[in-house]
Enzyme design. Sequence first.
Site, PDB file in Angstrom:
ATOM      1  CG  ASN A   9      36.502  34.348  43.120  1.00  0.00           C
ATOM      2  OD1 ASN A   9      35.782  33.633  43.807  1.00  0.00           O
ATOM      3  ND2 ASN A   9      36.661  34.151  41.817  1.00  0.00           N
ATOM      4  CD1 TRP A  10      38.609  33.906  49.606  1.00  0.00           C
ATOM      5  CD2 TRP A  10      37.875  32.410  51.105  1.00  0.00           C
ATOM      6  NE1 TRP A  10      39.045  34.324  50.840  1.00  0.00           N
ATOM      7  CE2 TRP A  10      38.604  33.417  51.787  1.00  0.00           C
ATOM      8  CE3 TRP A  10      37.315  31.379  51.840  1.00  0.00           C
ATOM      9  CZ2 TRP A  10      38.797  33.400  53.165  1.00  0.00           C
ATOM     10  CZ3 TRP A  10      37.495  31.361  53.228  1.00  0.00           C
ATOM     11  CH2 TRP A  10      38.227  32.357  53.875  1.00  0.00           C
ATOM     12  CE  LYS A  11      39.724  32.270  41.031  1.00  0.00           C
ATOM     13  NZ  LYS A  11      40.710  32.083  39.956  1.00  0.00           N
ATOM     14  CG  HIS A  92      35.486  34.271  37.432  1.00  0.00           C
ATOM     15  ND1 HIS A  92      36.316  33.296  36.914  1.00  0.00           N
ATOM     16  CD2 HIS A  92      36.264  35.013  38.273  1.00  0.00           C
ATOM     17  CE1 HIS A  92      37.534  33.443  37.419  1.00  0.00           C
ATOM     18  NE2 HIS A  92      37.529  34.471  38.247  1.00  0.00           N
ATOM     19  CD  GLU A  94      38.534  30.304  37.702  1.00  0.00           C
ATOM     20  OE1 GLU A  94      39.747  30.510  37.886  1.00  0.00           O
ATOM     21  OE2 GLU A  94      37.711  30.223  38.643  1.00  0.00           O
ATOM     22  CD  GLU A 162      37.681  37.237  35.101  1.00  0.00           C
ATOM     23  OE1 GLU A 162      38.112  36.882  36.198  1.00  0.00           O
ATOM     24  OE2 GLU A 162      36.888  36.560  34.423  1.00  0.00           O
ATOM     25  N   GLY A 168      45.392  32.787  37.533  1.00  0.00           N
ATOM     26  CA  GLY A 168      45.960  31.582  38.112  1.00  0.00           C
ATOM     27  C   GLY A 168      47.211  31.079  37.427  1.00  0.00           C
ATOM     28  CB  SER A 200      48.447  36.632  38.503  1.00  0.00           C
ATOM     29  OG  SER A 200      48.092  35.378  37.944  1.00  0.00           O
ATOM     30  N   GLY A 221      42.246  36.410  43.390  1.00  0.00           N
ATOM     31  CA  GLY A 221      41.935  35.008  43.601  1.00  0.00           C
ATOM     32  C   GLY A 221      42.701  34.411  44.759  1.00  0.00           C
ATOM     33  N   GLY A 222      43.729  33.617  44.452  1.00  0.00           N
ATOM     34  CA  GLY A 222      44.466  32.873  45.474  1.00  0.00           C
ATOM     35  C   GLY A 222      45.041  33.722  46.583  1.00  0.00           C
TER      36      GLY A 222
END
Length: 240
Positions: A9-11, A92, A94, A162, A168, A200, A221-222
């Site tokens: 997920n590049w967000k 998600h 967020e 999640e 994050g 994470s 994610g990251g």
Amino acid sequence: MTKKIAAGNWKMNGLVSDLSDILDIDRQIEGLECTTVICLPATLLYASDGDPRQRVEIGGQYCHPAASGAHTGDISAPMLADAGATWCITGHSERRTDRNETDADVRAQTEAVWAAGMTAILCIGETLAQREAGETLAVLTAQLAGSLPEGATADNTVLAYEPVWAIGTGKVASPEQVAEVHDALRAQVGADMSLLYGGSVKAANAAEIFALANVNGGLVGGASLKAADFVPIVQALAAS
């Protein structure tokens, strides 16, 4: 057989110049037996559609439940599919937090994803306060009941756990915590639906997470932004 899925997920990250990393990932995962998905910002979907990818599948990160209409700034599931997406994230944390999306919203979005012929990656998760209060399983059961539409199958839906407190933050749920949740989810959704862990996930902890019985992959994610970080995670999943 339950599919192994490594989903990135590049967000709100990435420009067209960054799409070269997807081609790097695609080249480096040749021969690995798992499904690999990257969920991109909407601006990059069409730009990536003509890339000579053979292994990496592309998804969106959100869709409006309506197929079209007066919804300035939103994007519909048919638009995502038209731009080359075959997957879409729904629910998600967020978006549940930043956009106040409810379980009913997530259910409607998931149905829209199906109607457009895509697969939904439906997310659920508890906050730190809920975890510390011993409410994790009750919260997840309620989210699942409210968010997962009737008609969900292993072909149209992947479920991602999640924990909000691990997204994050660098914190990762312990193997015991992940196993408890995934075992409970498996009992609710049956044997075939893929269950992903998101929170994470990195190369350093991927093998331990994927070794758990009811973990079929990760929502990353990251660590999905660069091939050097994401490929070892895909390799760990394929080897699990």
